[in-house]
Design an enzyme around this catalytic site. Sequence first.
Site, PDB file in Angstrom:
ATOM      1  N   LYS A  96      66.789  10.031 -15.956  1.00 50.37           N
ATOM      2  CA  LYS A  96      67.080   8.932 -15.022  1.00 50.37           C
ATOM      3  C   LYS A  96      68.591   8.798 -14.780  1.00 50.37           C
ATOM      4  O   LYS A  96      69.032   8.662 -13.649  1.00 50.37           O
ATOM      5  CB  LYS A  96      66.566   7.577 -15.576  1.00 50.37           C
ATOM      6  CG  LYS A  96      65.071   7.519 -15.809  1.00 50.37           C
ATOM      7  CD  LYS A  96      64.630   6.112 -16.204  1.00 50.37           C
ATOM      8  CE  LYS A  96      65.176   5.626 -17.541  1.00 50.37           C
ATOM      9  NZ  LYS A  96      64.754   6.431 -18.705  1.00 50.37           N
ATOM     10  N   ARG A 142      61.977  -2.798 -17.789  1.00 52.23           N
ATOM     11  CA  ARG A 142      61.316  -2.022 -18.842  1.00 52.23           C
ATOM     12  C   ARG A 142      60.117  -2.757 -19.416  1.00 52.23           C
ATOM     13  O   ARG A 142      59.451  -2.222 -20.306  1.00 52.23           O
ATOM     14  CB  ARG A 142      62.294  -1.771 -19.974  1.00 52.23           C
ATOM     15  CG  ARG A 142      62.927  -0.375 -19.984  1.00 52.23           C
ATOM     16  CD  ARG A 142      63.970  -0.378 -21.042  1.00 52.23           C
ATOM     17  NE  ARG A 142      64.236   0.857 -21.667  1.00 52.23           N
ATOM     18  CZ  ARG A 142      65.353   1.569 -21.459  1.00 52.23           C
ATOM     19  NH1 ARG A 142      66.222   1.189 -20.569  1.00 52.23           N
ATOM     20  NH2 ARG A 142      65.569   2.654 -22.162  1.00 52.23           N
ATOM     21  N   ARG A 184      71.171  15.965 -26.496  1.00 51.68           N
ATOM     22  CA  ARG A 184      71.987  15.255 -25.492  1.00 51.68           C
ATOM     23  C   ARG A 184      73.348  14.818 -26.052  1.00 51.68           C
ATOM     24  O   ARG A 184      73.440  14.355 -27.185  1.00 51.68           O
ATOM     25  CB  ARG A 184      71.222  14.011 -25.018  1.00 51.68           C
ATOM     26  CG  ARG A 184      71.999  13.163 -24.034  1.00 51.68           C
ATOM     27  CD  ARG A 184      71.130  12.199 -23.298  1.00 51.68           C
ATOM     28  NE  ARG A 184      70.697  11.067 -24.102  1.00 51.68           N
ATOM     29  CZ  ARG A 184      69.963  10.072 -23.629  1.00 51.68           C
ATOM     30  NH1 ARG A 184      69.549  10.103 -22.372  1.00 51.68           N
ATOM     31  NH2 ARG A 184      69.618   9.074 -24.401  1.00 51.68           N
ATOM     32  N   ARG A 242      74.744   9.888 -28.994  1.00 50.22           N
ATOM     33  CA  ARG A 242      74.354   8.476 -29.109  1.00 50.22           C
ATOM     34  C   ARG A 242      73.624   8.239 -30.426  1.00 50.22           C
ATOM     35  O   ARG A 242      72.820   9.068 -30.839  1.00 50.22           O
ATOM     36  CB  ARG A 242      73.430   8.096 -27.938  1.00 50.22           C
ATOM     37  CG  ARG A 242      74.182   7.738 -26.692  1.00 50.22           C
ATOM     38  CD  ARG A 242      73.292   7.538 -25.487  1.00 50.22           C
ATOM     39  NE  ARG A 242      72.109   6.703 -25.712  1.00 50.22           N
ATOM     40  CZ  ARG A 242      71.274   6.336 -24.750  1.00 50.22           C
ATOM     41  NH1 ARG A 242      71.494   6.695 -23.497  1.00 50.22           N
ATOM     42  NH2 ARG A 242      70.229   5.593 -25.021  1.00 50.22           N
ATOM     43  N   ARG A 281      61.662   4.920 -29.848  1.00 51.28           N
ATOM     44  CA  ARG A 281      61.919   4.641 -28.429  1.00 51.28           C
ATOM     45  C   ARG A 281      60.773   5.151 -27.563  1.00 51.28           C
ATOM     46  O   ARG A 281      60.409   4.504 -26.575  1.00 51.28           O
ATOM     47  CB  ARG A 281      63.239   5.296 -27.993  1.00 51.28           C
ATOM     48  CG  ARG A 281      64.454   4.566 -28.561  1.00 51.28           C
ATOM     49  CD  ARG A 281      65.703   5.403 -28.480  1.00 51.28           C
ATOM     50  NE  ARG A 281      66.150   5.643 -27.134  1.00 51.28           N
ATOM     51  CZ  ARG A 281      66.891   6.689 -26.764  1.00 51.28           C
ATOM     52  NH1 ARG A 281      67.255   7.596 -27.652  1.00 51.28           N
ATOM     53  NH2 ARG A 281      67.260   6.835 -25.517  1.00 51.28           N
TER      54      ARG A 281
HETATM   55  P1  AMP Z   1      69.029   3.580 -22.211  1.00 48.33           P
HETATM   56  O1  AMP Z   1      70.464   3.936 -22.117  1.00 48.33           O
HETATM   57  O2  AMP Z   1      68.437   3.170 -20.892  1.00 48.33           O
HETATM   58  O3  AMP Z   1      68.202   4.618 -22.929  1.00 48.33           O
HETATM   59  O4  AMP Z   1      68.958   2.256 -23.122  1.00 48.33           O
HETATM   60  C1  AMP Z   1      69.412   2.263 -24.460  1.00 48.33           C
HETATM   61  C2  AMP Z   1      68.874   1.050 -25.188  1.00 48.33           C
HETATM   62  O5  AMP Z   1      69.370  -0.147 -24.560  1.00 48.33           O
HETATM   63  C3  AMP Z   1      67.365   0.882 -25.172  1.00 48.33           C
HETATM   64  O6  AMP Z   1      66.714   1.653 -26.178  1.00 48.33           O
HETATM   65  C4  AMP Z   1      67.222  -0.610 -25.406  1.00 48.33           C
HETATM   66  O7  AMP Z   1      67.465  -0.951 -26.751  1.00 48.33           O
HETATM   67  C5  AMP Z   1      68.387  -1.170 -24.587  1.00 48.33           C
HETATM   68  N1  AMP Z   1      67.970  -1.455 -23.190  1.00 48.33           N
HETATM   69  C6  AMP Z   1      68.428  -0.839 -22.074  1.00 48.33           C
HETATM   70  N2  AMP Z   1      67.822  -1.334 -20.988  1.00 48.33           N
HETATM   71  C7  AMP Z   1      66.959  -2.283 -21.418  1.00 48.33           C
HETATM   72  C8  AMP Z   1      66.022  -3.141 -20.778  1.00 48.33           C
HETATM   73  N3  AMP Z   1      65.838  -3.126 -19.444  1.00 48.33           N
HETATM   74  N4  AMP Z   1      65.291  -3.972 -21.561  1.00 48.33           N
HETATM   75  C9  AMP Z   1      65.460  -4.025 -22.897  1.00 48.33           C
HETATM   76  N5  AMP Z   1      66.309  -3.226 -23.572  1.00 48.33           N
HETATM   77  C10 AMP Z   1      67.063  -2.365 -22.835  1.00 48.33           C
END
Ligand code: AMP
Length: 212
Positions: free
Chosen positions: A13, A88, A127, A160, A171
């Site tokens: 994404k 989400r 990654r 990360r 996740r």
């Molecule tokens: P991402 O970079 O999108 O993989 O997000 C990393 C982490 O941020 C996720 O595993 C969640 O802990 C938190 N996070 C990001 N976006 C959301 C969301 N829309 N709702 C809840 N937690 C989020």
Amino acid sequence: MRIVLLGAPGAGKGTQAKKISDKFGISHVSTGDILRSELKNNTELGMKANEYMKEGKLVPDELIIEIIRKKIEKESREPEFLMDGFPRTFVQAQKFDEMLAGLGISLDKVINIDVDEDELIKRLTSRRVCHECSGICSINNFNSEDEAKCPICGGSLYKRKDDDREVIKERLKVYEKQTMPLIDYYSRNGILFSISGSGSENEIFERVLTLL
Ligand code: AMP
């Protein structure tokens, strides 16, 4: 254009969002990037969010919805955006629809990027992210960790913390339980388009472009 990108962690994404926002000039909103930047700046929000992020859990809906509300309010009266990692959960999706309806606008399309689980795990464990520009790449493209540099800006790379194998498993579980139902939600609204997320970044981008 008002677009949501859906897909599991590692589906691509973030990479596709950057390409789309570069091509069409619309703002790329990544809730994950916003939370990581809050954490880097040691804000209260960042530290609170990190309690959930480091375990691979979702940050509470009300915190995320507030972030999005502020973002949207800062934009023009009829904001255009590309959402990456939001919504989400059902609650987030419903609140988001209400927020947009309040502005007299709605989503144009939700693009779901579909990748099988083995491939997701491979991508996430390899990654790396750029400290400077947040660009994403794979460590497999380099001979060693020491040699690895951001292919976009030459910046140094990091892994990360939530790309650790155990956190990845959590996740993916969270995705299946809390985010996957949104595929149905948007499908019922008639705005869901699914594409395969396998192949090169450019091949996937070609698929995205046929939908835009
Ligand atoms: P991402 O970079 O999108 O993989 O997000 C990393 C982490 O941020 C996720 O595993 C969640 O802990 C938190 N996070 C990001 N976006 C959301 C969301 N829309 N709702 C809840 N937690 C989020």
